[in-house]
Design a protein around this motif. Sequence first.
Motif, PDB file in Angstrom:
ATOM      1  N   ALA A   1       8.160  62.684 -37.335  1.00 36.96           N
ATOM      2  CA  ALA A   1       6.911  61.931 -37.505  1.00 36.96           C
ATOM      3  C   ALA A   1       6.409  61.397 -36.164  1.00 36.96           C
ATOM      4  CB  ALA A   1       7.124  60.784 -38.488  1.00 36.96           C
ATOM      5  N   PHE A   2       7.331  60.962 -35.328  1.00 34.28           N
ATOM      6  CA  PHE A   2       6.930  60.419 -34.025  1.00 34.28           C
ATOM      7  C   PHE A   2       6.351  61.506 -33.123  1.00 34.28           C
ATOM      8  CE2 PHE A   2       7.913  59.629 -29.549  1.00 34.28           C
ATOM      9  CZ  PHE A   2       7.211  58.441 -29.357  1.00 34.28           C
ATOM     10  N   THR A   3       7.031  62.644 -33.027  1.00 37.00           N
ATOM     11  CA  THR A   3       6.561  63.714 -32.143  1.00 37.00           C
ATOM     12  C   THR A   3       5.310  64.403 -32.679  1.00 37.00           C
ATOM     13  OG1 THR A   3       8.117  65.280 -33.180  1.00 37.00           O
ATOM     14  CG2 THR A   3       8.839  64.148 -31.175  1.00 37.00           C
ATOM     15  N   LYS A   4       5.082  64.278 -34.001  1.00 38.68           N
ATOM     16  CA  LYS A   4       3.893  64.885 -34.602  1.00 38.68           C
ATOM     17  C   LYS A   4       2.688  63.964 -34.511  1.00 38.68           C
ATOM     18  CE  LYS A   4       1.848  68.089 -37.182  1.00 38.68           C
ATOM     19  NZ  LYS A   4       1.629  69.474 -36.719  1.00 38.68           N
ATOM     20  N   TRP A   5       2.858  62.687 -34.835  1.00 41.52           N
ATOM     21  CA  TRP A   5       1.738  61.760 -34.889  1.00 41.52           C
ATOM     22  C   TRP A   5       1.971  60.472 -34.096  1.00 41.52           C
ATOM     23  CZ3 TRP A   5       3.852  63.387 -39.791  1.00 41.52           C
ATOM     24  CH2 TRP A   5       3.183  64.474 -40.360  1.00 41.52           C
ATOM     25  N   GLY A   6       3.179  59.918 -34.181  1.00 44.81           N
ATOM     26  CA  GLY A   6       3.419  58.573 -33.673  1.00 44.81           C
ATOM     27  C   GLY A   6       3.181  58.392 -32.188  1.00 44.81           C
ATOM     28  N   TRP A   7       3.447  59.429 -31.369  1.00 41.63           N
ATOM     29  CA  TRP A   7       3.328  59.288 -29.927  1.00 41.63           C
ATOM     30  C   TRP A   7       1.907  58.948 -29.477  1.00 41.63           C
ATOM     31  CZ3 TRP A   7       0.166  62.290 -26.829  1.00 41.63           C
ATOM     32  CH2 TRP A   7      -0.402  63.416 -27.425  1.00 41.63           C
ATOM     33  N   LYS A   8       0.921  59.199 -30.329  1.00 41.45           N
ATOM     34  CA  LYS A   8      -0.482  58.945 -29.971  1.00 41.45           C
ATOM     35  C   LYS A   8      -0.847  57.465 -30.032  1.00 41.45           C
ATOM     36  CE  LYS A   8      -1.928  63.468 -31.763  1.00 41.45           C
ATOM     37  NZ  LYS A   8      -2.828  64.163 -32.726  1.00 41.45           N
ATOM     38  N   PHE A   9      -0.047  56.647 -30.749  1.00 37.68           N
ATOM     39  CA  PHE A   9      -0.380  55.232 -30.887  1.00 37.68           C
ATOM     40  C   PHE A   9      -0.131  54.480 -29.581  1.00 37.68           C
ATOM     41  CE2 PHE A   9       0.674  56.407 -35.341  1.00 37.68           C
ATOM     42  CZ  PHE A   9      -0.567  56.132 -35.907  1.00 37.68           C
TER      43      PHE A   9
ATOM     44  N   PHE B   1       3.146  52.556 -28.235  1.00 41.59           N
ATOM     45  CA  PHE B   1       4.289  53.225 -27.618  1.00 41.59           C
ATOM     46  C   PHE B   1       4.051  53.582 -26.147  1.00 41.59           C
ATOM     47  CE2 PHE B   1       4.771  54.639 -32.172  1.00 41.59           C
ATOM     48  CZ  PHE B   1       5.895  53.867 -32.426  1.00 41.59           C
TER      49      PHE B   1
ATOM     50  N   SER C   1      14.050  55.513 -25.481  1.00 43.64           N
ATOM     51  CA  SER C   1      14.153  56.388 -26.654  1.00 43.64           C
ATOM     52  C   SER C   1      15.529  56.273 -27.294  1.00 43.64           C
ATOM     53  CB  SER C   1      13.885  57.835 -26.255  1.00 43.64           C
ATOM     54  OG  SER C   1      12.596  57.981 -25.699  1.00 43.64           O
TER      55      SER C   1
ATOM     56  N   ALA D   1      12.209  60.634 -38.845  1.00 41.38           N
ATOM     57  CA  ALA D   1      11.516  59.691 -37.965  1.00 41.38           C
ATOM     58  C   ALA D   1      11.120  60.371 -36.647  1.00 41.38           C
ATOM     59  CB  ALA D   1      12.405  58.476 -37.686  1.00 41.38           C
TER      60      ALA D   1
END
Length: 218
Positions: A55-63, A66, A9, A52
């Motif tokens: 956006a990552f903690t809201k949506w990006g972590w699901k991809f 990662f 991170s 950034a």
Amino acid sequence: MQNVTIKSSLYLLLGASAIAWVLLALIENKDLSNPVDFFGLLPKVVTIDLLAIFAFTKWGWKFRLFRGWLVPFPNLNGTWVGFIYSDWINPETGEKPPRIPVMLTVNQTFFHISCVMRTGEMESFSYAEGFQIDSDKQIKNIAYCYTSKPRLSVSDRSMPHDGTSVFRIIEKPQLKLSGRYWTERATTGEIILDYHSSELLEAIPEELSKHPIRKEPV
């Protein structure tokens, strides 16, 4: 595993900040070798970093890209359905009860997870949850403590109680949760769940409640 994720991170954040600094300098025609220009861009770089991170903690972590190196835990959001296989012995028949249709809904964010389990007679709500992830030891579990609230119509034989569930997370060849539970009433058993949908259902699907009953785990 947790230390590796923290390091990843930090490296990613530093890299993203460096790229943002360079791009802003090119756009605004700034000289990064000049301390005034360099630190003058700092507020904008911090703003970009915060956006950034949001956006990552809201949506990006699901991809899935990662998973592992940045996000150690899987995305379990949605509805899971299956059966409970209780070890309780009916004193009148000397046998275990038939398997019980059950539904688990998981509401998960990057920072929090909650679990609600429902059968035809009770609802249970988690109050302490956590992942146990260790790829080196091939351990991938989720565990939570819960409070179970039976329906009033069965209160004469089923009292409110607390318990704990531990599930092994299976992702290949298909999504499945295979676990066990124990309660303060000294009852134990197994729970096997298949992933049903991303929607958080509020009642057990009709096709599950009509599923043929078997007395042994499938």
